[in-house]
Design a protein around this motif. Structure first.
Motif, short mmCIF file in Angstrom:
data_model
loop_
_atom_site.label_atom_id
_atom_site.label_comp_id
_atom_site.label_asym_id
_atom_site.label_seq_id
_atom_site.Cartn_x
_atom_site.Cartn_y
_atom_site.Cartn_z
N GLY A 1 0.83 -1.20 0.00
CA GLY A 1 0.00 0.00 0.00
C GLY A 1 0.86 1.24 0.00
O GLY A 1 2.00 1.22 0.48
N ALA A 2 0.34 2.34 -0.56
CA ALA A 2 1.10 3.58 -0.64
C ALA A 2 0.19 4.71 -1.09
O ALA A 2 -0.96 4.49 -1.50
N ASP A 3 0.72 5.94 -1.02
CA ASP A 3 0.04 7.07 -1.66
C ASP A 3 1.02 7.78 -2.58
O ASP A 3 2.16 7.37 -2.75
N GLY A 4 0.57 8.86 -3.21
CA GLY A 4 1.39 9.56 -4.20
C GLY A 4 0.94 9.20 -5.60
O GLY A 4 0.23 9.96 -6.26
N THR A 5 1.40 8.05 -6.09
CA THR A 5 0.89 7.43 -7.33
C THR A 5 1.09 8.29 -8.58
O THR A 5 0.13 8.70 -9.24
N TYR A 6 2.34 8.56 -8.91
CA TYR A 6 2.67 9.13 -10.22
C TYR A 6 3.14 8.01 -11.14
O TYR A 6 3.50 6.92 -10.68
N SER A 7 3.18 8.27 -12.45
CA SER A 7 3.59 7.24 -13.40
C SER A 7 4.42 7.85 -14.51
O SER A 7 4.31 9.03 -14.82
N LEU A 8 5.27 7.01 -15.12
CA LEU A 8 6.14 7.43 -16.21
C LEU A 8 6.48 6.23 -17.07
O LEU A 8 6.91 5.19 -16.56
N ARG A 9 6.29 6.35 -18.39
CA ARG A 9 6.66 5.28 -19.32
C ARG A 9 8.17 5.33 -19.54
O ARG A 9 8.72 6.34 -19.98
N LEU A 10 8.86 4.21 -19.24
CA LEU A 10 10.31 4.12 -19.37
C LEU A 10 10.69 3.82 -20.82
O LEU A 10 9.87 3.36 -21.62
N PRO A 11 11.97 4.05 -21.19
CA PRO A 11 12.39 3.83 -22.58
C PRO A 11 12.16 2.40 -23.08
O PRO A 11 11.94 2.19 -24.27
N ASN A 12 12.22 1.42 -22.19
CA ASN A 12 12.03 0.03 -22.62
C ASN A 12 10.56 -0.40 -22.62
O ASN A 12 10.26 -1.58 -22.79
N GLY A 13 9.65 0.55 -22.42
CA GLY A 13 8.23 0.24 -22.46
C GLY A 13 7.61 -0.09 -21.13
O GLY A 13 6.37 -0.18 -21.02
N ARG A 14 8.41 -0.29 -20.10
CA ARG A 14 7.85 -0.56 -18.78
C ARG A 14 7.23 0.72 -18.21
O ARG A 14 7.58 1.83 -18.61
N GLU A 15 6.30 0.53 -17.28
CA GLU A 15 5.66 1.66 -16.61
C GLU A 15 6.24 1.80 -15.21
O GLU A 15 6.23 0.85 -14.42
N LEU A 16 6.76 2.99 -14.91
CA LEU A 16 7.28 3.27 -13.58
C LEU A 16 6.19 3.93 -12.75
O LEU A 16 5.62 4.95 -13.15
N TRP A 17 5.90 3.36 -11.58
CA TRP A 17 4.95 3.94 -10.64
C TRP A 17 5.74 4.53 -9.47
O TRP A 17 6.57 3.84 -8.87
N VAL A 18 5.50 5.79 -9.19
CA VAL A 18 6.27 6.55 -8.20
C VAL A 18 5.37 6.81 -6.99
O VAL A 18 4.31 7.41 -7.11
N PHE A 19 5.83 6.36 -5.81
CA PHE A 19 5.02 6.48 -4.60
C PHE A 19 5.74 7.29 -3.52
O PHE A 19 6.96 7.34 -3.48
N SER A 20 4.93 7.85 -2.64
CA SER A 20 5.46 8.48 -1.42
C SER A 20 5.35 7.45 -0.29
O SER A 20 5.80 6.34 -0.45
N ASP A 21 4.72 7.79 0.84
CA ASP A 21 4.67 6.87 1.98
C ASP A 21 4.19 5.49 1.56
O ASP A 21 3.15 5.34 0.91
N THR A 22 4.96 4.46 1.94
CA THR A 22 4.76 3.11 1.41
C THR A 22 4.86 2.07 2.52
O THR A 22 5.75 2.14 3.36
N PHE A 23 3.94 1.10 2.51
CA PHE A 23 4.03 -0.08 3.36
C PHE A 23 4.61 -1.24 2.56
O PHE A 23 4.18 -1.50 1.43
N LEU A 24 5.57 -1.97 3.14
CA LEU A 24 6.12 -3.19 2.56
C LEU A 24 5.93 -4.32 3.56
O LEU A 24 6.07 -4.13 4.76
N GLY A 25 5.65 -5.53 3.04
CA GLY A 25 5.61 -6.67 3.95
C GLY A 25 4.50 -7.65 3.66
O GLY A 25 4.10 -7.86 2.51
N GLN A 26 3.97 -8.21 4.72
CA GLN A 26 3.00 -9.30 4.66
C GLN A 26 1.58 -8.77 4.73
O GLN A 26 1.30 -7.77 5.39
N VAL A 27 0.67 -9.46 4.06
CA VAL A 27 -0.77 -9.23 4.21
C VAL A 27 -1.37 -10.51 4.79
O VAL A 27 -1.17 -11.60 4.26
N ASN A 28 -2.08 -10.36 5.90
CA ASN A 28 -2.69 -11.51 6.55
C ASN A 28 -3.90 -12.01 5.79
O ASN A 28 -4.48 -11.30 4.96
N ALA A 29 -4.31 -13.24 6.08
CA ALA A 29 -5.42 -13.87 5.36
C ALA A 29 -6.73 -13.10 5.52
O ALA A 29 -7.60 -13.15 4.65
#
Length: 388
Positions: A81-109
């Motif tokens: 989960g995160a907020d911010g949520t900007y985007s940019l198409r990279l030269p190789n065609g991938r999409e870069l998503w740019v976030f500010s405050d971000t949670f990393l880790g496990q999601v419980n059942a």
């Protein structure tokens, strides 16, 4: 009070919503608004190319993409989960998503997440991160290691942090705008905006910037709200945030890179190399908003900050990328808003495919434990906006 609680979601979002004003360093007297005569004349001309909002519907692909990825526990150092949520198409065609405050880790059942590490849990909290989309699959980018992730834009010390703004490509290099915030005391509200910077990243090594450069920061405008390239210029949209109201400012740089010479839109509609001349173009924008080309005109998408805790996303139109933006139209009312839950910072992603102009917005809660109880709260939502 830990930096997690002082810099995290409820306080940051309260500032973005205009519920409180963040103490800032002393700035020069604010510039005057654009003269009303000039606005009226240009608004009449703008009516000929103003796109009309036809409707807005939920974007099922992006909603499913981030829901599925956020709930996946195959890796425990990735995005939930995160907020911010900007985007940019990279030269190789991938999409870069740019976030500010971000949670990393496990999601419980049961759809919850453990508390953050700073509160004795296992969830990692970072002030900024990236995700890369390729072939309908996402992967998280952070610095550090899988065991000890760190932000892609590292702070100078424990009393500073960066929140991300919009991004652009310059000669194959990714340039991401960031706002630096700083803590100056021990109180809950003793933090403030400090300056604007741009970080440059190699597309093949996004976990750490190649270099970081100062951007204009001397007059209280956060130059990170949105970026648009038109006619040989890169337009940069900023916000002068006094809690309520918030004022739109516009700058431009010739060429592709934000490291060029900046010019600022003055009250008389001309451009000046002096940031002190930057005019208040209009009020009612959020800290994050966008200006996009639609048909023969330009559309400004923003949460409506003329209303407190507004659930409404609105659009304004212009014949030029620097306004005036007039003809306020209702785009969408966010269904999540109510009780502890609020929404904010809607803006467009013109480079992302959808059944219309893709627009994201953020969802949040004023109760910190809600982010542990329900992981779906602190994730972006996406809609497709169509125009007549």
């Amino acid at each position: 009070m830990s930096r997690f609680r002082s810099a995290l979601i409820p306080l940051a979002a309260a500032t973005l919503l205009g519920l409180t004003s963040v103490p800032q360093q002393a700035f020069a007297a604010p510039p005057k608004p654009v003269p009303s005569v000039a606005v009226a004349q240009q608004a009449t001309e703008a009516s000929s190319c103003a796109p009309t909002v036809r409707g807005a519907t939920i974007d099922p692909r992006l909603t499913s993409l981030f829901t599925t990825y956020g709930n996946d526990n195959s890796h425990l150092d990735d995005w939930t989960g995160a907020d911010g949520t900007y985007s940019l198409r990279l030269p190789n065609g991938r999409e870069l998503w740019v976030f500010s405050d971000t949670f990393l880790g496990q999601v419980n059942a049961d759809g919850s997440r453990p508390p953050v590490v700073e509160e004795g849990g296992t969830t990692v909290f970072l002030n900024n991160s990236f995700a890369v989309e390729r072939g309908g699959r996402l992967s998280t980018i952070h610095d550090g290691t899988a065991e000890r992730p760190t932000a892609v834009m590292p702070p100078r010390d424990q009393n500073h942090w960066y929140w991300a703004g919009d991004a652009t490509l310059a000669g194959g290099i990714v340039e991401v705008t960031y706002q630096e915030y700083e803590r100056f005391g021990s109180g809950a509200w003793d933090w403030r905006w400090h300056r604007n910077v741009v970080a440059r990243f190699a597309p093949g090594r996004l976990s750490r910037p190649i270099s970081v450069h100062d951007l204009p920061s001397g007059h209280g405008v956060a130059w990170a709200s949105g970026i648009l390239k038109v006619g040989g210029h890169t337009y940069v949209y900023g916000v002068e945030d006094h809690g309520s109201p918030k004022y739109m400012h516009i700058a431009r740089v010739k060429g592709q890179s934000l490291l060029g010479r900046w010019e600022f839109l003055k009250a008389d509609g001309t451009w000046s190399p002096n940031e002190a001349d930057s005019a208040r173009v209009m009020s009612g924008v959020a800290n994050e908003y966008s200006v996009s080309r639609v048909g023969d005109g330009y559309v400004l998408i923003t949460h409506d900050t003329t209303e407190v805790l507004s659930p409404n996303i609105v659009a304004y139109s212009s014949c030029s990328p620097f306004g005036p933006f007039t003809g306020k139209q209702h785009v969408y009312t966010t269904p999540e808003t109510g009780g502890n839950i609020f929404t904010y910072n809607a803006h467009a992603h013109p480079g992302v495919a959808g059944k219309g102009l893709v627009v994201s917005y953020n969802v949040n809660s004023f109760v910190n434990t809600d982010h542990y109880r329900d992981v779906s709260i602190y994730r972006p939502r996406f809609i497709d906006v169509t125009f007549g």
